[in-house]
Enzyme design. Structure first.
Site, PDB file in Angstrom:
ATOM      1  N   SER A 135       0.852  -1.184   0.000  1.00 58.03           N
ATOM      2  CA  SER A 135       0.000   0.000   0.000  1.00 58.03           C
ATOM      3  C   SER A 135       0.885   1.230   0.000  1.00 58.03           C
ATOM      4  CB  SER A 135      -0.864   0.007   1.267  1.00 58.03           C
ATOM      5  OG  SER A 135      -1.537   1.240   1.419  1.00 58.03           O
ATOM      6  N   TYR A 148      -2.254  -0.337  10.447  1.00 58.07           N
ATOM      7  CA  TYR A 148      -2.272  -0.718   9.033  1.00 58.07           C
ATOM      8  C   TYR A 148      -0.930  -0.404   8.387  1.00 58.07           C
ATOM      9  CZ  TYR A 148      -3.574  -0.911   4.116  1.00 58.07           C
ATOM     10  OH  TYR A 148      -3.621  -1.208   2.766  1.00 58.07           O
TER      11      TYR A 148
END
Length: 187
Positions: A135, A148
């Protein structure tokens, strides 16, 4: 054969369909068996080959059994797409510790488990591709994404080290860092 984790929706689903359209025998991995069967049926209707392999990527014993089933059904695996993952937006102080642990298990350890199971055969055969879906948050940490981002930074570190270790053995490593994409992940 190709093995795609996170294949029940989003990027994983679309990638599995595209791989099958190009002739790959695809193993579809995610927790939701019914959703996987829908993707497999879609691929088969279009003339492709797919097998649903329900698995919680955060559970090492399930991953090992899943990879064994994939080998039986698909033959040698030439491609592993580590796409399973999830995220939240909340401050560190508001974030439940159990969910932070689960996120690390799914996003990082699931990737580690599948890679550890699949990579030795790729190296032995002198070919293969490992794809890590990380990501933008794995490169730039943002507020309200602490757990995250940490899980995706871990994926980045694993992928970068592996690329140095296995490229000379014929195994290619690709890390993908999507930003915001309209998928169920963001719903």
């Amino acid at each position: 054969g190709a093995l795609v984790t996170g294949a029940s929706s989003g990027i994983g689903r679309l990638l599995a369909i595209r791989l099958a359209e190009r002739g790959a025998r695809v193993g579809l991995v995610a927790r939701r068996a019914e959703a996987l069967e829908e993707v497999a049926a879609h691929i088969r209707r279009a003339g492709g080959q797919a097998v649903a392999l329900p698995c919680d990527v955060a559970e090492r014993d399930q991953v090992e059994a899943c990879v064994a089933r994939a080998g039986e059904r698909l033959g040698a695996l030439d491609l592993l797409v580590n796409g399973a993952g999830y995220g939240h937006h909340r401050t560190f102080l508001e974030w439940d510790l159990a969910d932070m642990e689960r996120m690390m298990r799914v996003n990082y350890l699931g990737t580690l488990y599948f890679t550890k199971c699949v990579l030795p055969d790729m190296v032995a055969r002198g070919r293969g591709w490992l794809v890590f879906v990380s990501s933008v948050a794995g490169r730039i940490a943002s507020p309200e994404e602490s757990a995250y981002a940490a899980s995706k930074f871990a994926v980045q570190g694993l992928a970068q080290a592996l690329s140095i270790e296995v490229e000379d053995a014929g195994v290619h490593v690709l890390t993908v860092c999507p930003g915001a994409i309209r998928t169920p992940f963001f719903d």
